[in-house]
Motif scaffolding. Sequence first.
Motif, PDB file in Angstrom:
ATOM      1  N   MET A 173       7.049  -6.280   3.983  1.00  0.00           N
ATOM      2  CA  MET A 173       7.521  -6.472   2.634  1.00  0.00           C
ATOM      3  C   MET A 173       6.361  -6.178   1.696  1.00  0.00           C
ATOM      4  O   MET A 173       5.326  -6.827   1.778  1.00  0.00           O
ATOM      5  N   ALA A 174       6.558  -5.204   0.865  1.00  0.00           N
ATOM      6  CA  ALA A 174       5.538  -4.817  -0.104  1.00  0.00           C
ATOM      7  C   ALA A 174       5.902  -5.431  -1.449  1.00  0.00           C
ATOM      8  O   ALA A 174       7.019  -5.254  -1.940  1.00  0.00           O
ATOM      9  N   THR A 175       4.974  -6.154  -2.040  1.00  0.00           N
ATOM     10  CA  THR A 175       5.265  -6.936  -3.242  1.00  0.00           C
ATOM     11  C   THR A 175       4.721  -6.333  -4.529  1.00  0.00           C
ATOM     12  O   THR A 175       4.870  -6.927  -5.590  1.00  0.00           O
ATOM     13  N   ALA A 176       4.104  -5.178  -4.444  1.00  0.00           N
ATOM     14  CA  ALA A 176       3.455  -4.591  -5.628  1.00  0.00           C
ATOM     15  C   ALA A 176       4.469  -4.197  -6.682  1.00  0.00           C
ATOM     16  O   ALA A 176       5.536  -3.667  -6.386  1.00  0.00           O
ATOM     17  N   ARG A 177       4.124  -4.451  -7.910  1.00  0.00           N
ATOM     18  CA  ARG A 177       4.868  -3.959  -9.062  1.00  0.00           C
ATOM     19  C   ARG A 177       4.101  -2.759  -9.587  1.00  0.00           C
ATOM     20  O   ARG A 177       2.887  -2.820  -9.756  1.00  0.00           O
ATOM     21  N   VAL A 178       4.804  -1.687  -9.847  1.00  0.00           N
ATOM     22  CA  VAL A 178       4.155  -0.476 -10.348  1.00  0.00           C
ATOM     23  C   VAL A 178       3.954  -0.626 -11.854  1.00  0.00           C
ATOM     24  O   VAL A 178       4.907  -0.669 -12.617  1.00  0.00           O
ATOM     25  N   TRP A 179       2.681  -0.719 -12.251  1.00  0.00           N
ATOM     26  CA  TRP A 179       2.326  -0.978 -13.650  1.00  0.00           C
ATOM     27  C   TRP A 179       2.077   0.308 -14.440  1.00  0.00           C
ATOM     28  O   TRP A 179       2.258   0.340 -15.649  1.00  0.00           O
ATOM     29  N   ASP A 180       1.603   1.351 -13.761  1.00  0.00           N
ATOM     30  CA  ASP A 180       1.266   2.582 -14.478  1.00  0.00           C
ATOM     31  C   ASP A 180       1.275   3.757 -13.499  1.00  0.00           C
ATOM     32  O   ASP A 180       1.516   3.573 -12.296  1.00  0.00           O
ATOM     33  N   ASP A 181       1.028   4.947 -14.006  1.00  0.00           N
ATOM     34  CA  ASP A 181       1.083   6.152 -13.166  1.00  0.00           C
ATOM     35  C   ASP A 181       0.040   6.142 -12.050  1.00  0.00           C
ATOM     36  O   ASP A 181       0.323   6.565 -10.924  1.00  0.00           O
ATOM     37  N   GLU A 182      -1.163   5.683 -12.355  1.00  0.00           N
ATOM     38  CA  GLU A 182      -2.213   5.654 -11.336  1.00  0.00           C
ATOM     39  C   GLU A 182      -1.801   4.746 -10.188  1.00  0.00           C
ATOM     40  O   GLU A 182      -1.953   5.086  -9.017  1.00  0.00           O
ATOM     41  N   PHE A 183      -1.247   3.587 -10.526  1.00  0.00           N
ATOM     42  CA  PHE A 183      -0.841   2.651  -9.481  1.00  0.00           C
ATOM     43  C   PHE A 183       0.359   3.201  -8.720  1.00  0.00           C
ATOM     44  O   PHE A 183       0.471   3.021  -7.507  1.00  0.00           O
ATOM     45  N   ILE A 241      10.322  -2.742   3.061  1.00  0.00           N
ATOM     46  CA  ILE A 241      11.099  -3.450   2.051  1.00  0.00           C
ATOM     47  C   ILE A 241      10.192  -3.628   0.850  1.00  0.00           C
ATOM     48  O   ILE A 241       9.158  -4.285   0.941  1.00  0.00           O
ATOM     49  N   GLU A 242      10.563  -3.008  -0.246  1.00  0.00           N
ATOM     50  CA  GLU A 242       9.817  -3.148  -1.494  1.00  0.00           C
ATOM     51  C   GLU A 242      10.500  -4.249  -2.300  1.00  0.00           C
ATOM     52  O   GLU A 242      11.667  -4.120  -2.670  1.00  0.00           O
ATOM     53  N   GLU A 243       9.805  -5.346  -2.535  1.00  0.00           N
ATOM     54  CA  GLU A 243      10.403  -6.484  -3.243  1.00  0.00           C
ATOM     55  C   GLU A 243       9.329  -7.206  -4.042  1.00  0.00           C
ATOM     56  O   GLU A 243       8.375  -7.709  -3.466  1.00  0.00           O
ATOM     57  N   GLU A 244       9.502  -7.263  -5.343  1.00  0.00           N
ATOM     58  CA  GLU A 244       8.476  -7.856  -6.209  1.00  0.00           C
ATOM     59  C   GLU A 244       8.409  -9.378  -6.144  1.00  0.00           C
ATOM     60  O   GLU A 244       7.325  -9.949  -6.228  1.00  0.00           O
ATOM     61  N   LYS A 245       9.550 -10.047  -6.040  1.00  0.00           N
ATOM     62  CA  LYS A 245       9.524 -11.513  -6.050  1.00  0.00           C
ATOM     63  C   LYS A 245      10.512 -12.162  -5.084  1.00  0.00           C
ATOM     64  O   LYS A 245      10.148 -13.090  -4.383  1.00  0.00           O
ATOM     65  N   VAL A 269       7.524 -10.052  10.201  1.00  0.00           N
ATOM     66  CA  VAL A 269       7.468  -9.654   8.799  1.00  0.00           C
ATOM     67  C   VAL A 269       6.035  -9.751   8.296  1.00  0.00           C
ATOM     68  O   VAL A 269       5.412 -10.815   8.376  1.00  0.00           O
ATOM     69  N   VAL A 270       5.528  -8.653   7.771  1.00  0.00           N
ATOM     70  CA  VAL A 270       4.219  -8.645   7.118  1.00  0.00           C
ATOM     71  C   VAL A 270       4.480  -8.649   5.615  1.00  0.00           C
ATOM     72  O   VAL A 270       5.139  -7.748   5.093  1.00  0.00           O
ATOM     73  N   VAL A 271       4.002  -9.671   4.932  1.00  0.00           N
ATOM     74  CA  VAL A 271       4.126  -9.752   3.480  1.00  0.00           C
ATOM     75  C   VAL A 271       2.784  -9.322   2.904  1.00  0.00           C
ATOM     76  O   VAL A 271       1.781  -9.997   3.070  1.00  0.00           O
ATOM     77  N   ASP A 272       2.789  -8.188   2.217  1.00  0.00           N
ATOM     78  CA  ASP A 272       1.556  -7.593   1.704  1.00  0.00           C
ATOM     79  C   ASP A 272       1.770  -7.222   0.243  1.00  0.00           C
ATOM     80  O   ASP A 272       2.418  -6.236  -0.043  1.00  0.00           O
ATOM     81  N   CYS A 273       1.264  -8.007  -0.662  1.00  0.00           N
ATOM     82  CA  CYS A 273       0.402  -9.139  -0.421  1.00  0.00           C
ATOM     83  C   CYS A 273       0.761 -10.291  -1.352  1.00  0.00           C
ATOM     84  O   CYS A 273       1.419 -10.112  -2.357  1.00  0.00           O
ATOM     85  N   VAL A 274       0.283 -11.461  -0.996  1.00  0.00           N
ATOM     86  CA  VAL A 274       0.544 -12.676  -1.766  1.00  0.00           C
ATOM     87  C   VAL A 274      -0.051 -12.568  -3.169  1.00  0.00           C
ATOM     88  O   VAL A 274       0.537 -13.043  -4.138  1.00  0.00           O
ATOM     89  N   THR A 275      -1.200 -11.939  -3.296  1.00  0.00           N
ATOM     90  CA  THR A 275      -1.857 -11.835  -4.598  1.00  0.00           C
ATOM     91  C   THR A 275      -0.997 -11.060  -5.591  1.00  0.00           C
ATOM     92  O   THR A 275      -0.786 -11.510  -6.726  1.00  0.00           O
ATOM     93  N   LEU A 276      -0.479  -9.910  -5.175  1.00  0.00           N
ATOM     94  CA  LEU A 276       0.386  -9.144  -6.071  1.00  0.00           C
ATOM     95  C   LEU A 276       1.695  -9.868  -6.315  1.00  0.00           C
ATOM     96  O   LEU A 276       2.237  -9.841  -7.420  1.00  0.00           O
ATOM     97  N   TRP A 277       2.206 -10.536  -5.308  1.00  0.00           N
ATOM     98  CA  TRP A 277       3.428 -11.312  -5.433  1.00  0.00           C
ATOM     99  C   TRP A 277       3.247 -12.417  -6.477  1.00  0.00           C
ATOM    100  O   TRP A 277       4.073 -12.579  -7.374  1.00  0.00           O
ATOM    101  N   CYS A 278       2.148 -13.159  -6.395  1.00  0.00           N
ATOM    102  CA  CYS A 278       1.864 -14.219  -7.375  1.00  0.00           C
ATOM    103  C   CYS A 278       1.652 -13.641  -8.777  1.00  0.00           C
ATOM    104  O   CYS A 278       2.032 -14.275  -9.771  1.00  0.00           O
ATOM    105  N   THR A 279       1.048 -12.469  -8.856  1.00  0.00           N
ATOM    106  CA  THR A 279       0.861 -11.811 -10.155  1.00  0.00           C
ATOM    107  C   THR A 279       2.209 -11.606 -10.839  1.00  0.00           C
ATOM    108  O   THR A 279       2.340 -11.820 -12.050  1.00  0.00           O
TER     109      THR A 279
END
Length: 137
Positions: free
Chosen positions: A1-11, A29-33, A45-55
């Motif tokens: 599970m990938a938790t990253a939110r895409v903030w800009d083009d570079e990301f 599985i791409e899931e922000e929250k 299940v690998v949740v990557d990552c808690v830091t981006l999820w909490c963000t």
Amino acid sequence: MATARVWDDEFRRRVERHQASRGPQWTNIEEEKALSRHDVAGRVVVVDCVTLWCTNFFFDLDSDVQAALAAAREEFDRLTAQDATFLFVTNEIGLGGVSENKIQRRFTDLQGWMNQYIAERADEVVLMVSGIPVKVK
């Protein structure tokens, strides 16, 4: 599970490179929250990552640490109530100096408390230091 939110083009490019490097053995599985909305029973299940999820909780809840922590804990509990094996990837951002930025200090607190919450419930905790695993629990 990938938790990253895409903030800009570079990301976005960074996420695309990461997605392209995943092999066919992975179910992505791409899931922000709302991680628990996915049925992962019987899986690893690998949740990557808690830091981006909490963000995502932190900024969606106007940098309210207590509200973000409560929301993340509730979602964590719903997710881990499923009969699955979970591996959580997180960052220990509180090991460095104290930031001069108030928002960063607040997020560091949130991250630290969420890491503690997860670690308390985990069977094992491993800290990676320069690629070397150090068993904590």
